[in-house]
Structures are given as structure tokens and as C-alpha cells.
Design a protein around this motif. Structure first.
Motif, short mmCIF file in Angstrom:
data_model
loop_
_atom_site.label_atom_id
_atom_site.label_comp_id
_atom_site.label_asym_id
_atom_site.label_seq_id
_atom_site.Cartn_x
_atom_site.Cartn_y
_atom_site.Cartn_z
N ASP A 128 0.83 -1.20 0.00
CA ASP A 128 0.00 0.00 0.00
C ASP A 128 0.87 1.26 0.00
O ASP A 128 0.62 2.20 -0.77
N LEU A 129 1.88 1.28 0.84
CA LEU A 129 2.73 2.48 0.91
C LEU A 129 3.50 2.68 -0.40
O LEU A 129 3.66 3.82 -0.86
N ARG A 131 2.57 1.76 -3.43
CA ARG A 131 1.62 2.28 -4.42
C ARG A 131 1.39 3.78 -4.19
O ARG A 131 1.34 4.57 -5.13
N ARG A 132 1.26 4.16 -2.92
CA ARG A 132 0.96 5.57 -2.62
C ARG A 132 2.13 6.46 -3.02
O ARG A 132 1.93 7.57 -3.51
N VAL A 133 3.33 6.01 -2.78
CA VAL A 133 4.49 6.81 -3.17
C VAL A 133 4.51 7.01 -4.68
O VAL A 133 4.69 8.13 -5.17
N LEU A 134 4.30 5.95 -5.43
CA LEU A 134 4.34 6.05 -6.89
C LEU A 134 3.16 6.88 -7.42
O LEU A 134 3.33 7.67 -8.36
N CYS A 135 1.99 6.71 -6.83
CA CYS A 135 0.83 7.53 -7.24
C CYS A 135 1.11 9.00 -6.96
O CYS A 135 0.76 9.88 -7.76
N ASN A 136 1.71 9.26 -5.83
CA ASN A 136 2.09 10.60 -5.43
C ASN A 136 3.00 11.22 -6.50
O ASN A 136 2.76 12.33 -6.99
N PHE A 137 4.05 10.50 -6.87
CA PHE A 137 5.00 11.01 -7.87
C PHE A 137 4.32 11.20 -9.23
O PHE A 137 4.55 12.19 -9.91
N PHE A 212 6.78 7.54 4.18
CA PHE A 212 6.38 6.20 3.76
C PHE A 212 7.60 5.36 3.41
O PHE A 212 7.68 4.18 3.74
N ALA A 213 8.55 5.98 2.73
CA ALA A 213 9.76 5.24 2.34
C ALA A 213 10.52 4.80 3.59
O ALA A 213 10.94 3.64 3.69
N ALA A 214 10.66 5.70 4.54
CA ALA A 214 11.39 5.38 5.76
C ALA A 214 10.70 4.24 6.52
O ALA A 214 11.37 3.38 7.10
N ALA A 215 9.38 4.23 6.49
CA ALA A 215 8.62 3.19 7.20
C ALA A 215 8.88 1.81 6.59
O ALA A 215 8.68 0.79 7.25
N MET A 216 9.32 1.79 5.33
CA MET A 216 9.59 0.52 4.65
C MET A 216 11.08 0.21 4.59
O MET A 216 11.48 -0.75 3.94
#
Lengths: 244, 126
Positions: A128-129, A131-137, A212-216
Motif C-alpha cells: 500500500d505504501l 503504491r501511494r508513493v508512486l501515485c504521489n509522484f 512512507f519510504a522510511a517506514a519501509m
């Protein structure tokens, strides 16, 4: 790199009042557009085909604004939850994002495509995170793209680092130095606005992407090109055996 | 009789299309998505009124207004400024840039842009 993150650093990078201001700024544009289009729908001056187009536009803009509000919610609750990570094939996520955003791109007469290269191994990430990062970009890239330009989703193996880079490349205006430096430093400082190059952004999306990136256990990066920019997330390669 | 010409400078294409539908009954509307393309278009045809969004991709609306003020024949064109940042502009003397009115996009009424455009173009036809 494990799946945890520095909560103190994440919290310090986005002050509460600054975050609220940035969120309000980011949401105002799509909401003003929805309001304007809704006013037109009720004006009674539109043809049937115009009504259909405007209804479609309202839906797409609403979805885009809702992606942001969902990102904000997840960002705010990041400290309270652990986001489970798993072995994921990045190309699958890229295709999911491309499928989700293609209607928005097409409605704007833009093209979103994925760049196919050699095999890239799976990564450790939260589906989920990521996908959100890529959708954000990709949402951001749409804003800086004109009719004759394409936005590309890419996946690149960084073999020497043991990582995979997954990102979005646009061919719009140059990336502001202040933004590029902020990404390199790992701190998306406020304000991230460059009125000369890529304005109308509070930098909130980038801050959320970094969280989000840091969380992963990943990191966000940016590349300044002669034309446009690439924004990406780097994630560790999964050492689990692929079952495919 | 030819209709007055509005140069509409707005980088959100859907919003620009909506404004254009509102204005086209009374005006010839020329749309530019950036300050630079607006300047190029104004060189080709001088508009009677300019409606410009404050925040644009690339150089912003103020850059365009600075450019217009530097040309004697363009400095007198009335300007309507559209913005989502009304609170941030209150300290700036916008009249020096030819701005007649600032409209907040978030609270703009359904026909308000048309009404204001008629007011400053001298076209009071209803």
C-alpha cells in the motif's frame, strides 16, 4: 535495513501547524476546481456531452484529492502502527499504478507508460505504501507535463547497492535546486516552493513520500535532468526465493 | 461588431476550459497555460483584458505582470488576478501592476468572472 524507522525524525520533519497549512494548500486547488465544475453542472447551460465530460472530470479530481487525504491520514498514523512488509515484484506495482492513473492522464490528454527493461528482482516493501508513493509522484508529474510529453514509470536494478529503484520520470520544467537539495539531504524542509520552476506545490507530497519510504526501510531520491526530473524510491532487494 | 478579447492565463486546463465557457458568450478568449506563452500571444494580438492565475507552472503570474508593465503599450491593459492565495497577496500593492480586481478561486460565484470581465472591458451587455 529493517522495517522500522526513526519516529522522532519523521515527526520533527513535519510540524503540526506547517503540515496543516501545507495540506490545506494542496487540497484547495482540486476543491476549487470541483466547485467550479459543479457550478457549471447546475447552470443548465451545458450540452449532454459537456455534462458527461465534466462529471468525469469531477470524479477524477475527487479521486486525486482523496488520494492525498488518505496519504495524510496514513502519514499521521504512521507512528502508531507498524506497516508490514513483504516480498513484492515492483513491476506488478508499477502496472497497478499505471492502470489506476491512466484514466486521469487520458482525461488530460497525457500519456503514462511503464518502461520495460531487463528482469528486476523483488523488493521488500509494503504494498500500500509503495503504491501511494508512486501515485504521489505520478500525480505530481502530471501537473508538470504538457500535451506532447510522456510520463514514465521505471524500475531499475541498483545491483551494487543491493537495491531496486522504482520511480517516475517527467520531461517538464527543471527541478528546483532547493527541492533537489532537500531530497538529497533526506529532509523535505518547508517551504519547498520554487516560484520560478515548479510552483504550486507545498512539498507536502514529498514529505509524505519520505515518511512512507522510511517506514519501509527505503529512501527517496530525485534526479535533475536537462529536461524534467525523476523522483524515485529505493528499496532493498528481497532475498526470499521467488515462487514464480 | 467584434467582441473584446480576453487573454486567459491559467495552467489548469480544466479550470481554464470552465472559465472560457463562461466568458465566450461575450468575449473572444485566448488561452495560455504559461506566462511565457501569454507574453508571446500578447505580442501577436493585444487583448482588451487579461485574466491571470497567480500561480502558474514556470514563471508565475507576477512575472507576467512585471513584463507587461515594462512595455508602455501593454501596461494599461486591465488585469484580473485569480488566486487561491488571497491572504498572501494582501500586503502587495497590486494596482501598480495593473490589477483591477483579485478574485478568490475558492469562492468565485458561477457568473462572477463574467460580471467582473464585463465591468473592466467596458462591455456591460447583459
Amino acid at each position: 535495513m529493517n522495517g522500522g524507522y526513526d519516529a522522532q525524525r519523521a515527526g520533527a520533519s513535519l510540524g503540526v501547524s506547517e503540515g496543516v497549512l501545507a495540506a490545506a494548500h494542496e487540497l484547495k486547488s482540486p476543491l476549487a476546481l470541483i466547485r467550479q465544475l459543479s457550478s457549471e453542472l447546475s447552470s443548465g447551460r451545458l450540452t449532454d456531452s459537456q455534462r458527461q465530460i465534466i462529471e468525469h472530470q469531477i470524479r477524477l479530481v475527487s479521486e486525486r484529492a482523496l488520494r492525498l487525504t488518505t496519504d495524510l491520514t496514513k502519514s499521521a498514523t504512521l507512528q502508531a502502527e507498524l506497516f508490514a512488509t513483504e516480498s513484492l515484484q515492483p513491476r506488478m506495482i508499477v502496472e497497478e499504478v499505471r492502470g489506476e492513473l491512466t484514466p486521469l492522464y487520458e482525461a488530460h490528454n497525457r500519456a503514462l507508460r511503464s518502461v520495460r527493461r531487463a528482469y528486476v528482482p523483488p523488493v521488500i516493501a509494503n504494498r500500500d505504501l509503495l503504491r501511494r508513493v508512486l501515485c504521489n509522484f505520478a500525480d505530481n508529474a502530471l501537473f508538470y507535463t504538457t500535451d506532447d510529453q510522456v510520463v514514465e514509470l521505471f524500475v531499475q536494478l541498483q545491483r551494487e547497492k543491493g537495491k531496486v529503484r522504482i520511480g517516475v520520470r517527467d520531461y517538464g520544467p527543471p527541478l528546483a535546486t532547493v527541492v533537489w537539495r532537500s531530497v538529497r539531504s533526506g529532509h523535505a524542509e518547508q517551504p519547498l516552493v520554487s516560484m520560478a520552476e515548479r510552483p504550486a506545490s507545498s512539498g507536502l507530497g514529498l514529505q509524505i513520500a519520505m515518511q512512507f519510504a522510511a517506514a519501509m526501510g527505503g529512501t527517496i531520491g530525485a534526479i535533475r535532468h536537462k529536461r524534467g526530473a525523476s523522483f524515485y524510491i529505493e528499496l532493498p532487494i528481497s532475498r526470499q526465493l521467488s515462487l514464480l | 461588431m467584434s467582441r473584446p478579447t480576453i487573454m486567459l492565463v491559467e495552467d489548469d486546463t480544466w479550470l481554464a476550459a470552465s472559465y472560457k465557457r463562461q466568458l465566450v458568450s461575450d468575449f473572444e478568449v485566448i488561452h495560455s497555460a504559461s506566462a511565457q506563452s501569454a507574453i508571446d500571444s500578447i505580442d501577436e494580438k493585444k487583448p482588451d483584458l487579461i485574466v491571470v492565475d497567480y500561480i502558474l507552472g514556470g514563471p508565475n503570474g507576477m512575472t507576467l505582470l512585471h513584463e507587461l508593465q515594462s512595455h508602455e503599450d501593454l501596461a494599461s491593459i486591465p488585469v484580473i488576478l485569480l488566486t487561491n492565495l488571497g491572504h498572501a497577496l494582501s500586503h502587495i500593492d497590486l494596482t501598480a501592476y495593473g490589477v483591477c480586481e483579485v478574485l478568490d478561486k475558492a469562492i468565485l460565484g458561477p457568473s462572477e468572472l463574467l460580471r467582473v470581465a464585463r465591468k473592466y472591458s467596458g462591455n456591460s451587455a447583459v
